[in-house]
Design an enzyme around this catalytic site. Structure first.
Site, PDB file in Angstrom:
ATOM      1  N   GLU A   1       0.839  -1.203   0.000  1.00  0.00           N
ATOM      2  CA  GLU A   1       0.000   0.000   0.000  1.00  0.00           C
ATOM      3  C   GLU A   1       0.872   1.251   0.000  1.00  0.00           C
ATOM      4  O   GLU A   1       1.630   1.495   0.936  1.00  0.00           O
ATOM      5  CB  GLU A   1      -0.903  -0.029   1.229  1.00  0.00           C
ATOM      6  CG  GLU A   1      -1.824  -1.235   1.250  1.00  0.00           C
ATOM      7  CD  GLU A   1      -2.460  -1.504   2.607  1.00  0.00           C
ATOM      8  OE1 GLU A   1      -3.184  -2.514   2.721  1.00  0.00           O
ATOM      9  OE2 GLU A   1      -2.236  -0.712   3.543  1.00  0.00           O
TER      10      GLU A   1
ATOM     11  N   LEU B   1      -5.859  -1.427  -0.761  1.00  0.00           N
ATOM     12  CA  LEU B   1      -5.759  -1.477   0.700  1.00  0.00           C
ATOM     13  C   LEU B   1      -6.409  -2.771   1.187  1.00  0.00           C
ATOM     14  O   LEU B   1      -7.506  -2.766   1.761  1.00  0.00           O
ATOM     15  CB  LEU B   1      -6.434  -0.259   1.322  1.00  0.00           C
ATOM     16  CG  LEU B   1      -5.908   1.109   0.866  1.00  0.00           C
ATOM     17  CD1 LEU B   1      -6.638   2.221   1.592  1.00  0.00           C
ATOM     18  CD2 LEU B   1      -4.422   1.215   1.073  1.00  0.00           C
TER      19      LEU B   1
ATOM     20  N   GLU C   1      -4.848  -6.279   2.902  1.00  0.00           N
ATOM     21  CA  GLU C   1      -3.704  -7.110   3.297  1.00  0.00           C
ATOM     22  C   GLU C   1      -3.868  -8.555   2.845  1.00  0.00           C
ATOM     23  O   GLU C   1      -2.892  -9.212   2.466  1.00  0.00           O
ATOM     24  CB  GLU C   1      -3.511  -7.050   4.816  1.00  0.00           C
ATOM     25  CG  GLU C   1      -2.911  -5.754   5.336  1.00  0.00           C
ATOM     26  CD  GLU C   1      -3.910  -4.600   5.397  1.00  0.00           C
ATOM     27  OE1 GLU C   1      -5.133  -4.874   5.323  1.00  0.00           O
ATOM     28  OE2 GLU C   1      -3.473  -3.446   5.514  1.00  0.00           O
TER      29      GLU C   1
ATOM     30  N   GLN D   1       1.576  -2.498   5.800  1.00  0.00           N
ATOM     31  CA  GLN D   1       1.875  -1.116   6.170  1.00  0.00           C
ATOM     32  C   GLN D   1       2.151  -0.939   7.660  1.00  0.00           C
ATOM     33  O   GLN D   1       3.031  -0.168   8.049  1.00  0.00           O
ATOM     34  CB  GLN D   1       0.737  -0.206   5.715  1.00  0.00           C
ATOM     35  CG  GLN D   1       1.127   1.259   5.710  1.00  0.00           C
ATOM     36  CD  GLN D   1       0.090   2.106   4.984  1.00  0.00           C
ATOM     37  OE1 GLN D   1      -0.989   2.363   5.524  1.00  0.00           O
ATOM     38  NE2 GLN D   1       0.410   2.530   3.775  1.00  0.00           N
ATOM     39  N   PHE D   2       1.430  -1.650   8.514  1.00  0.00           N
ATOM     40  CA  PHE D   2       1.717  -1.728   9.948  1.00  0.00           C
ATOM     41  C   PHE D   2       1.421  -3.167  10.384  1.00  0.00           C
ATOM     42  O   PHE D   2       0.417  -3.746   9.964  1.00  0.00           O
ATOM     43  CB  PHE D   2       0.864  -0.758  10.762  1.00  0.00           C
ATOM     44  CG  PHE D   2       1.177   0.685  10.500  1.00  0.00           C
ATOM     45  CD1 PHE D   2       2.182   1.343  11.208  1.00  0.00           C
ATOM     46  CD2 PHE D   2       0.478   1.390   9.537  1.00  0.00           C
ATOM     47  CE1 PHE D   2       2.483   2.665  10.964  1.00  0.00           C
ATOM     48  CE2 PHE D   2       0.767   2.722   9.288  1.00  0.00           C
ATOM     49  CZ  PHE D   2       1.775   3.365  10.002  1.00  0.00           C
TER      50      PHE D   2
ATOM     51  N   PHE E   1      -1.886  -4.815  11.431  1.00  0.00           N
ATOM     52  CA  PHE E   1      -2.881  -5.246  10.452  1.00  0.00           C
ATOM     53  C   PHE E   1      -2.624  -6.672   9.958  1.00  0.00           C
ATOM     54  O   PHE E   1      -3.224  -7.109   8.985  1.00  0.00           O
ATOM     55  CB  PHE E   1      -2.884  -4.300   9.241  1.00  0.00           C
ATOM     56  CG  PHE E   1      -3.078  -2.850   9.602  1.00  0.00           C
ATOM     57  CD1 PHE E   1      -3.770  -2.473  10.748  1.00  0.00           C
ATOM     58  CD2 PHE E   1      -2.559  -1.843   8.799  1.00  0.00           C
ATOM     59  CE1 PHE E   1      -3.942  -1.135  11.078  1.00  0.00           C
ATOM     60  CE2 PHE E   1      -2.732  -0.503   9.132  1.00  0.00           C
ATOM     61  CZ  PHE E   1      -3.425  -0.147  10.268  1.00  0.00           C
TER      62      PHE E   1
ATOM     63  N   HIS F   1      -1.485   0.205  15.557  1.00  0.00           N
ATOM     64  CA  HIS F   1      -0.306   0.414  14.725  1.00  0.00           C
ATOM     65  C   HIS F   1       0.992  -0.030  15.401  1.00  0.00           C
ATOM     66  O   HIS F   1       1.958  -0.361  14.714  1.00  0.00           O
ATOM     67  CB  HIS F   1      -0.180   1.893  14.341  1.00  0.00           C
ATOM     68  CG  HIS F   1      -1.196   2.360  13.351  1.00  0.00           C
ATOM     69  ND1 HIS F   1      -2.542   2.351  13.607  1.00  0.00           N
ATOM     70  CD2 HIS F   1      -1.065   2.847  12.097  1.00  0.00           C
ATOM     71  CE1 HIS F   1      -3.200   2.817  12.564  1.00  0.00           C
ATOM     72  NE2 HIS F   1      -2.311   3.117  11.620  1.00  0.00           N
TER      73      HIS F   1
END
Length: 325
Positions: free
Chosen positions: A29, A58, A60, A82-83, A86, A129
């Site tokens: 992403e 977006l 995962e 991205q984090f 997730f 996050h």
């Protein structure tokens, strides 16, 4: 040698492997034109083109499925989650599919996938996050889980991860991205996966740790040295598989152990490391193995995270406890 931040070292590792192997693909992403939320992939799409460094929706779960398919077709995917908070959305792809590929296929297929993802506290991120979820993947056989603590380690470990024929989860602590610089060779090099590093030698007590807690442990070791306590600090670097040989050799020398992790007491790697030491070196211990961890609650909101997260003062206290046992 160049002076690099960790994020620069990570970018250089990906650039190195994109140059070396046309089958290496980087995707996730916002990793393309934007260079990722932390700019880890900045400039790579412009240099290597949209076919090799590209954005995904977006989703995962879609990123994980794409990585599996590409790996089966001979590519070396380097997807970014991205984090890592997730990761639940892609857990079936990672634990249920990638980790089992070699065994399921009788060795005829592999998943040469390196899943990169930032994690970790101390930077006041929104909820979900900063969680330290390395234990979720480290407990899955078939995966290697790597957590660097320095720019030098980050580059060498990431190159090794991308070249590995089995899946690697490469976790990058957000607080370390730009908090300091270190010497990093400009040429390519590798660091063996599954091998810990003794970041500081000592004779009185061993600290076993990883990620951002390496730096908290080194700070604690400096303070303790002023009081005459010699602390050995082991940076695991790879939390699955654990380098038990290095840990046990240190324990035989110091006879005391403190294990430090950012994750909650019931999470992370501390309990597993404790069990390994007990089974392999209990007769060398002169005090109970103590742990420094976050409390067993969900990650706190950012306003309270400095109180919630373990720090060097907590480490000093635990070391003094084992020394005075």
């Amino acid at each position: 040698m160049a002076q690099m931040t960790m994020i620069q070292a990570i970018t250089e590792a990906m650039r190195t492997e994109l140059k070396n192997d046309e089958n290496v693909l980087v995707f996730g992403e916002d990793v393309g034109q934007n260079g990722g939320v932390f700019r880890a992939t900045e400039g790579l799409q412009k240099e290597f083109g949209e076919d090799r460094v590209f954005d995904t929706p977006l989703a995962e779960s879609g990123i994980g499925g794409l990585a599996i398919g590409l790996g089966l077709q001979g590519f070396r995917p380097v997807p970014e989650i991205q984090f890592f908070g997730f990761v639940y959305e892609v857990m079936d792809s990672i634990n249920g599919q990638m980790a089992r590929m070699r065994y399921r296929s009788g060795g005829t297929h592999t998943s040469p996938i390196t899943v990169r993802s930032p994690f970790g506290g101390g930077v006041h991120t929104p909820e979900l996050h900063a969680d330290s979820l390395e234990g979720l993947v480290a407990q899955q056989p078939g995966l290697k889980v790597v957590i660097p603590s320095t720019p030098y380690d980050a580059k060498g470990l990431l190159i090794s991860s991308i070249r590995d024929n089995d899946p690697v989860i490469f976790l990058e602590h957000m607080k370390l991205y730009r908090s300091f610089r270190g010497e990093v060779p400009e040429e390519e090099y590798t660091i063996e996966l599954g091998k810990a590093d003794v970041k500081r030698e000592g004779k009185d007590v061993t600290i076993v740790t990883y990620g951002a807690m390496v730096h908290a442990s080194l700070k604690a070791a400096e303070e303790l040295e002023k009081d005459g306590v010699s602390v050995e600090v082991i940076d695991l670097r790879t939390v699955s598989p654990i380098d038990t040989e290095t840990i046990v050799e240190s324990v035989k020398k110091t006879n005391r152990v403190v294990i430090v992790q950012e994750a909650q007491r019931q999470a992370g790697m501390a309990a597993h490391i404790t069990a390994e030491i007990q089974e392999r070196a209990i007769l060398h211990l002169e005090a109970p193995i103590l742990r420094v961890t976050a409390p067993d609650t969900v990650y706190s909101f950012s306003e309270a995270e400095e109180v919630w997260l373990p720090n060097h003062k907590d480490i000093v206290e635990k070391v003094n406890n084992v020394m005075n046992f």
